[in-house]
Design a protein around this motif. Structure first.
Motif, PDB file in Angstrom:
ATOM      1  N   SER A   8     -10.565  -8.299   8.592  1.00 29.55           N
ATOM      2  CA  SER A   8     -10.538  -6.819   7.980  1.00 29.55           C
ATOM      3  C   SER A   8     -10.411  -6.792   6.936  1.00 29.55           C
ATOM      4  N   LEU A   9     -10.743  -5.811   5.980  1.00 34.63           N
ATOM      5  CA  LEU A   9     -10.243  -5.661   4.605  1.00 34.63           C
ATOM      6  C   LEU A   9      -9.525  -4.312   4.603  1.00 34.63           C
ATOM      7  N   ASP A  10      -9.072  -3.565   5.683  1.00 36.48           N
ATOM      8  CA  ASP A  10      -8.549  -2.240   5.831  1.00 36.48           C
ATOM      9  C   ASP A  10      -7.209  -2.253   5.146  1.00 36.48           C
ATOM     10  N   ARG A  11      -6.393  -3.348   5.123  1.00 35.78           N
ATOM     11  CA  ARG A  11      -5.204  -3.298   4.426  1.00 35.78           C
ATOM     12  C   ARG A  11      -5.125  -3.566   2.923  1.00 35.78           C
ATOM     13  N   VAL A  12      -6.271  -3.923   2.299  1.00 34.18           N
ATOM     14  CA  VAL A  12      -6.369  -4.260   0.895  1.00 34.18           C
ATOM     15  C   VAL A  12      -6.084  -2.809   0.324  1.00 34.18           C
ATOM     16  N   GLU A  13      -4.996  -2.928  -0.599  1.00 37.68           N
ATOM     17  CA  GLU A  13      -4.772  -1.845  -1.454  1.00 37.68           C
ATOM     18  C   GLU A  13      -5.334  -1.885  -3.001  1.00 37.68           C
ATOM     19  N   ARG A  14      -5.260  -3.168  -3.321  1.00 30.98           N
ATOM     20  CA  ARG A  14      -5.710  -3.392  -4.747  1.00 30.98           C
ATOM     21  C   ARG A  14      -5.837  -4.969  -5.072  1.00 30.98           C
ATOM     22  N   ILE A  15      -6.733  -5.125  -5.920  1.00 36.48           N
ATOM     23  CA  ILE A  15      -6.966  -6.512  -6.182  1.00 36.48           C
ATOM     24  C   ILE A  15      -5.672  -6.469  -7.578  1.00 36.48           C
ATOM     25  N   VAL A  53      -3.567 -10.150  -4.258  1.00 36.35           N
ATOM     26  CA  VAL A  53      -3.895  -8.955  -3.541  1.00 36.35           C
ATOM     27  C   VAL A  53      -2.836  -8.138  -3.125  1.00 36.35           C
ATOM     28  N   ALA A  54      -2.738  -6.863  -3.302  1.00 35.93           N
ATOM     29  CA  ALA A  54      -1.862  -5.943  -2.652  1.00 35.93           C
ATOM     30  C   ALA A  54      -2.261  -5.460  -1.462  1.00 35.93           C
ATOM     31  N   VAL A  55      -1.445  -5.650  -0.349  1.00 39.98           N
ATOM     32  CA  VAL A  55      -1.973  -5.331   0.946  1.00 39.98           C
ATOM     33  C   VAL A  55      -1.026  -4.573   1.425  1.00 39.98           C
ATOM     34  N   ARG A  56      -1.472  -3.395   2.549  1.00 41.24           N
ATOM     35  CA  ARG A  56      -0.629  -2.579   3.206  1.00 41.24           C
ATOM     36  C   ARG A  56       0.292  -3.599   4.236  1.00 41.24           C
ATOM     37  N   PRO A  57       1.218  -2.975   4.780  1.00 42.61           N
ATOM     38  CA  PRO A  57       1.801  -3.522   5.943  1.00 42.61           C
ATOM     39  C   PRO A  57       0.850  -3.737   7.242  1.00 42.61           C
ATOM     40  N   ALA A  58       1.114  -4.638   8.232  1.00 47.45           N
ATOM     41  CA  ALA A  58       0.324  -4.798   9.300  1.00 47.45           C
ATOM     42  C   ALA A  58       0.918  -3.749  10.225  1.00 47.45           C
TER      43      ALA A  58
END
Length: 156
Positions: free
Chosen positions: A85-92, A151-156
């Motif tokens: 899933s790409l749902d945790r992607v905040e920003r490139i 890539v900045a990602v949200r916590p799981a």
């Protein structure tokens, strides 16, 4: 984010490739401190590696297409690293583009735009990023371009 990117891919007539396996002693992605570091990806178009050097036997247009192919593979690697899933992607956050080129070729930024423009097309404002575009004499397997990402990602 997954639905949005999937819709944008369809709109552009693109599909994500299967994430490429590493060709040496490294992993495709490492998540640390809210950042996902994606190893450099090579350009495969229609299943074939784009080889050669800009300023010698690869045109600017073909180089930009190769960078775009690298960006597609980066997105595939991000999706795989995040469990499909790409749902945790905040920003490139950043792209690093390495362009195999002759000593007198100076349009590396135009080549790298192939990757940058795709990230913005897929992720919108979250796809705007910092970037390096560096000319190098040779890349693994004779590839014309290689691109890595943070890539900045949200916590799981």
């Amino acid at each position: 984010m997954t639905d949005t990117v999937t819709a944008k891919l369809a709109e552009l007539g693109l599909t994500l490739p299967e994430p490429a396996a590493p060709v040496a002693a490294y992993v495709p992605a490492v998540e640390a401190g809210g950042l996902l570091h994606i190893s450099g990806q090579l350009p495969f178009i229609d299943g074939k590696l784009v080889r050669g050097r800009l300023g010698e036997d690869v045109t600017l247009e073909k180089g930009a297409d190769a960078a775009r192919a690298c960006a597609l593979m980066l997105v595939a690697q991000v999706k795989a690293a995040l469990g499909g899933s790409l749902d945790r992607v905040e920003r490139i956050v950043k792209l690093g583009a390495f362009i195999s080129s002759t000593a007198d070729f100076t349009d590396q930024p135009k080549v790298a735009n192939g990757a940058s423009e795709l990230m913005v097309a897929l992720f919108g404002e979250a796809g705007r990023h910092a970037r390096s575009a560096v000319g190098v004499p040779v890349l693994p397997l004779g590839a014309a371009v290689e691109v890595d990402a943070i890539v900045a990602v949200r916590p799981a």
